[in-house]
Motif scaffolding. Structure first.
Motif, PDB file in Angstrom:
ATOM      1  N   ILE A  79       0.845  -1.204   0.000  1.00 31.55           N
ATOM      2  CA  ILE A  79       0.000   0.000   0.000  1.00 31.55           C
ATOM      3  C   ILE A  79       0.883   1.258   0.000  1.00 31.55           C
ATOM      4  CG2 ILE A  79      -1.794   1.288   1.220  1.00 31.55           C
ATOM      5  CD1 ILE A  79      -2.571  -1.387   2.578  1.00 31.55           C
ATOM      6  N   PRO A  80       0.673   2.161  -0.950  1.00 30.83           N
ATOM      7  CA  PRO A  80       1.431   3.420  -0.934  1.00 30.83           C
ATOM      8  C   PRO A  80       1.105   4.228   0.330  1.00 30.83           C
ATOM      9  CG  PRO A  80       0.271   3.143  -3.028  1.00 30.83           C
ATOM     10  CD  PRO A  80      -0.237   2.084  -2.106  1.00 30.83           C
ATOM     11  N   ILE A  81       2.126   4.859   0.889  1.00 27.86           N
ATOM     12  CA  ILE A  81       1.963   5.665   2.107  1.00 27.86           C
ATOM     13  C   ILE A  81       2.515   7.062   1.854  1.00 27.86           C
ATOM     14  CG2 ILE A  81       2.537   5.911   4.550  1.00 27.86           C
ATOM     15  CD1 ILE A  81       2.949   2.856   4.634  1.00 27.86           C
ATOM     16  N   VAL A  82       1.727   8.063   2.225  1.00 23.81           N
ATOM     17  CA  VAL A  82       2.138   9.462   2.101  1.00 23.81           C
ATOM     18  C   VAL A  82       2.183  10.073   3.497  1.00 23.81           C
ATOM     19  CG1 VAL A  82       1.600  11.722   1.123  1.00 23.81           C
ATOM     20  CG2 VAL A  82       1.023   9.633  -0.157  1.00 23.81           C
ATOM     21  N   ILE A  83       3.325  10.645   3.841  1.00 21.84           N
ATOM     22  CA  ILE A  83       3.480  11.343   5.116  1.00 21.84           C
ATOM     23  C   ILE A  83       3.018  12.783   4.926  1.00 21.84           C
ATOM     24  CG2 ILE A  83       5.165  12.207   6.799  1.00 21.84           C
ATOM     25  CD1 ILE A  83       5.040   9.218   6.978  1.00 21.84           C
ATOM     26  N   ILE A  84       2.185  13.259   5.851  1.00 17.99           N
ATOM     27  CA  ILE A  84       1.786  14.670   5.872  1.00 17.99           C
ATOM     28  C   ILE A  84       2.147  15.196   7.246  1.00 17.99           C
ATOM     29  CG2 ILE A  84      -0.107  16.320   5.772  1.00 17.99           C
ATOM     30  CD1 ILE A  84      -1.529  14.540   3.841  1.00 17.99           C
ATOM     31  N   THR A  85       3.041  16.183   7.301  1.00 13.85           N
ATOM     32  CA  THR A  85       3.559  16.591   8.598  1.00 13.85           C
ATOM     33  C   THR A  85       4.042  18.041   8.613  1.00 13.85           C
ATOM     34  OG1 THR A  85       5.170  15.979  10.301  1.00 13.85           O
ATOM     35  CG2 THR A  85       5.871  15.788   8.015  1.00 13.85           C
ATOM     36  N   THR A  86       4.234  18.549   9.818  1.00 11.94           N
ATOM     37  CA  THR A  86       4.837  19.871   9.987  1.00 11.94           C
ATOM     38  C   THR A  86       6.358  19.765   9.985  1.00 11.94           C
ATOM     39  OG1 THR A  86       4.729  19.619  12.383  1.00 11.94           O
ATOM     40  CG2 THR A  86       2.925  20.826  11.313  1.00 11.94           C
ATOM     41  N   GLU A  87       6.884  18.522  10.089  1.00 12.86           N
ATOM     42  CA  GLU A  87       8.326  18.286  10.142  1.00 12.86           C
ATOM     43  C   GLU A  87       8.910  18.446   8.736  1.00 12.86           C
ATOM     44  OE1 GLU A  87       9.602  17.878  13.105  1.00 12.86           O
ATOM     45  OE2 GLU A  87       7.626  17.717  14.012  1.00 12.86           O
ATOM     46  N   GLY A  88       9.477  19.616   8.474  1.00 10.47           N
ATOM     47  CA  GLY A  88       9.964  19.885   7.128  1.00 10.47           C
ATOM     48  C   GLY A  88      11.452  19.700   6.934  1.00 10.47           C
ATOM     49  N   ALA A  89      12.142  19.252   7.995  1.00 12.78           N
ATOM     50  CA  ALA A  89      13.592  19.081   7.887  1.00 12.78           C
ATOM     51  C   ALA A  89      13.935  17.964   6.913  1.00 12.78           C
ATOM     52  CB  ALA A  89      14.186  18.770   9.260  1.00 12.78           C
ATOM     53  N   GLN A  90      15.009  18.158   6.174  1.00 10.19           N
ATOM     54  CA  GLN A  90      15.436  17.163   5.186  1.00 10.19           C
ATOM     55  C   GLN A  90      15.681  15.806   5.825  1.00 10.19           C
ATOM     56  OE1 GLN A  90      15.334  17.538   1.963  1.00 10.19           O
ATOM     57  NE2 GLN A  90      16.214  15.529   1.478  1.00 10.19           N
ATOM     58  N   VAL A 117      -0.499  13.938  -5.761  1.00 12.75           N
ATOM     59  CA  VAL A 117       0.142  12.746  -5.184  1.00 12.75           C
ATOM     60  C   VAL A 117      -0.794  11.547  -5.277  1.00 12.75           C
ATOM     61  CG1 VAL A 117       0.942  11.738  -3.009  1.00 12.75           C
ATOM     62  CG2 VAL A 117       1.710  14.021  -3.681  1.00 12.75           C
ATOM     63  N   THR A 118      -2.063  11.758  -4.961  1.00 19.33           N
ATOM     64  CA  THR A 118      -3.039  10.666  -5.002  1.00 19.33           C
ATOM     65  C   THR A 118      -3.189  10.143  -6.424  1.00 19.33           C
ATOM     66  OG1 THR A 118      -4.222  11.595  -3.113  1.00 19.33           O
ATOM     67  CG2 THR A 118      -5.435  10.023  -4.494  1.00 19.33           C
ATOM     68  N   ARG A 119      -3.344  11.040  -7.384  1.00 19.94           N
ATOM     69  CA  ARG A 119      -3.470  10.617  -8.786  1.00 19.94           C
ATOM     70  C   ARG A 119      -2.243   9.819  -9.223  1.00 19.94           C
ATOM     71  NH1 ARG A 119      -5.416  16.234  -9.938  1.00 19.94           N
ATOM     72  NH2 ARG A 119      -7.664  16.069 -10.164  1.00 19.94           N
ATOM     73  N   GLY A 120      -1.078  10.300  -8.849  1.00 17.25           N
ATOM     74  CA  GLY A 120       0.151   9.628  -9.243  1.00 17.25           C
ATOM     75  C   GLY A 120       0.291   8.236  -8.640  1.00 17.25           C
ATOM     76  N   LEU A 121      -0.001   8.109  -7.352  1.00 19.24           N
ATOM     77  CA  LEU A 121       0.174   6.823  -6.685  1.00 19.24           C
ATOM     78  C   LEU A 121      -0.907   5.815  -7.060  1.00 19.24           C
ATOM     79  CD1 LEU A 121       1.357   8.054  -3.188  1.00 19.24           C
ATOM     80  CD2 LEU A 121       2.718   6.867  -4.916  1.00 19.24           C
ATOM     81  N   LEU A 122      -2.106   6.305  -7.370  1.00 18.58           N
ATOM     82  CA  LEU A 122      -3.207   5.390  -7.725  1.00 18.58           C
ATOM     83  C   LEU A 122      -3.408   5.289  -9.239  1.00 18.58           C
ATOM     84  CD1 LEU A 122      -5.821   6.294  -4.946  1.00 18.58           C
ATOM     85  CD2 LEU A 122      -4.181   4.398  -5.004  1.00 18.58           C
ATOM     86  N   ASN A 123      -2.559   5.978  -9.993  1.00 15.11           N
ATOM     87  CA  ASN A 123      -2.678   5.981 -11.466  1.00 15.11           C
ATOM     88  C   ASN A 123      -4.057   6.429 -11.933  1.00 15.11           C
ATOM     89  OD1 ASN A 123      -0.012   5.050 -11.986  1.00 15.11           O
ATOM     90  ND2 ASN A 123      -0.678   3.002 -11.410  1.00 15.11           N
ATOM     91  N   ILE A 124      -4.543   7.508 -11.344  1.00 13.26           N
ATOM     92  CA  ILE A 124      -5.818   8.099 -11.736  1.00 13.26           C
ATOM     93  C   ILE A 124      -5.521   9.221 -12.722  1.00 13.26           C
ATOM     94  CG2 ILE A 124      -7.845   9.392 -10.940  1.00 13.26           C
ATOM     95  CD1 ILE A 124      -7.461   8.072  -8.193  1.00 13.26           C
ATOM     96  N   PRO A 125      -6.133   9.186 -13.909  1.00 15.09           N
ATOM     97  CA  PRO A 125      -5.857  10.247 -14.892  1.00 15.09           C
ATOM     98  C   PRO A 125      -6.394  11.608 -14.455  1.00 15.09           C
ATOM     99  CG  PRO A 125      -7.379   8.594 -15.796  1.00 15.09           C
ATOM    100  CD  PRO A 125      -7.024   8.178 -14.413  1.00 15.09           C
TER     101      PRO A 125
END
Length: 125
Positions: A79-90, A117-125
């Motif tokens: 399953i693709p996982i996307v992190i969404i956070t306030t932690e912006g450090a490299q 990101v969602t379109r890309g990971l789920l291959n939605i046009p």
């Protein structure tokens, strides 16, 4: 029309709403919400998901631990996982990606970034 199930793991109800609101622009998306990593794992054990969005800083279990557990579970490791956070450090970004996250989005979130990101990971046009 194909349907996709997305799990949003985020302790802030407001952030869950913002992510959910952005995703609802896409057709065929069903959203399930979880309050933290433990709640997210419970939802994963009950249903199959196509994509996971998770925060890093949450009580009980953080998002990085969740990523690590999901990647170690043969039933969910794909399953693709996307992190969404306030932690912006490299270094935070590199750590999340090294654990197996597919993408990393820094707050404040931009709805178009969520959609791209969602379109890309789920291959939605």
């Amino acid at each position: 029309m194909q349907e996709y199930k997305v799990l949003i793991v985020e302790d802030s109800p407001t952030m869950r709403q913002l992510i959910s609101f952005a995703l609802k622009r896409l057709r065929g998306i069903k959203i399930v919400e979880a309050n933290d990593g433990v709640d997210g794992l419970k939802k994963l054990s009950a249903e199959q998901f196509d994509l996971i969005f998770t925060d890093i800083n949450m009580p009980v279990m953080d998002g990085l631990k969740l990523v690590s557990i999901v990647r170690g579970d043969a039933n969910h490791s794909h399953i693709p996982i996307v992190i969404i956070t306030t932690e912006g450090a490299q270094e935070d970004r590199e750590r999340a990606l090294a654990l197996g996250a597919n993408d990393y989005i820094t707050k404040p979130i931009q709805p178009n970034r969520i959609l791209d990101v969602t379109r890309g990971l789920l291959n939605i046009p």
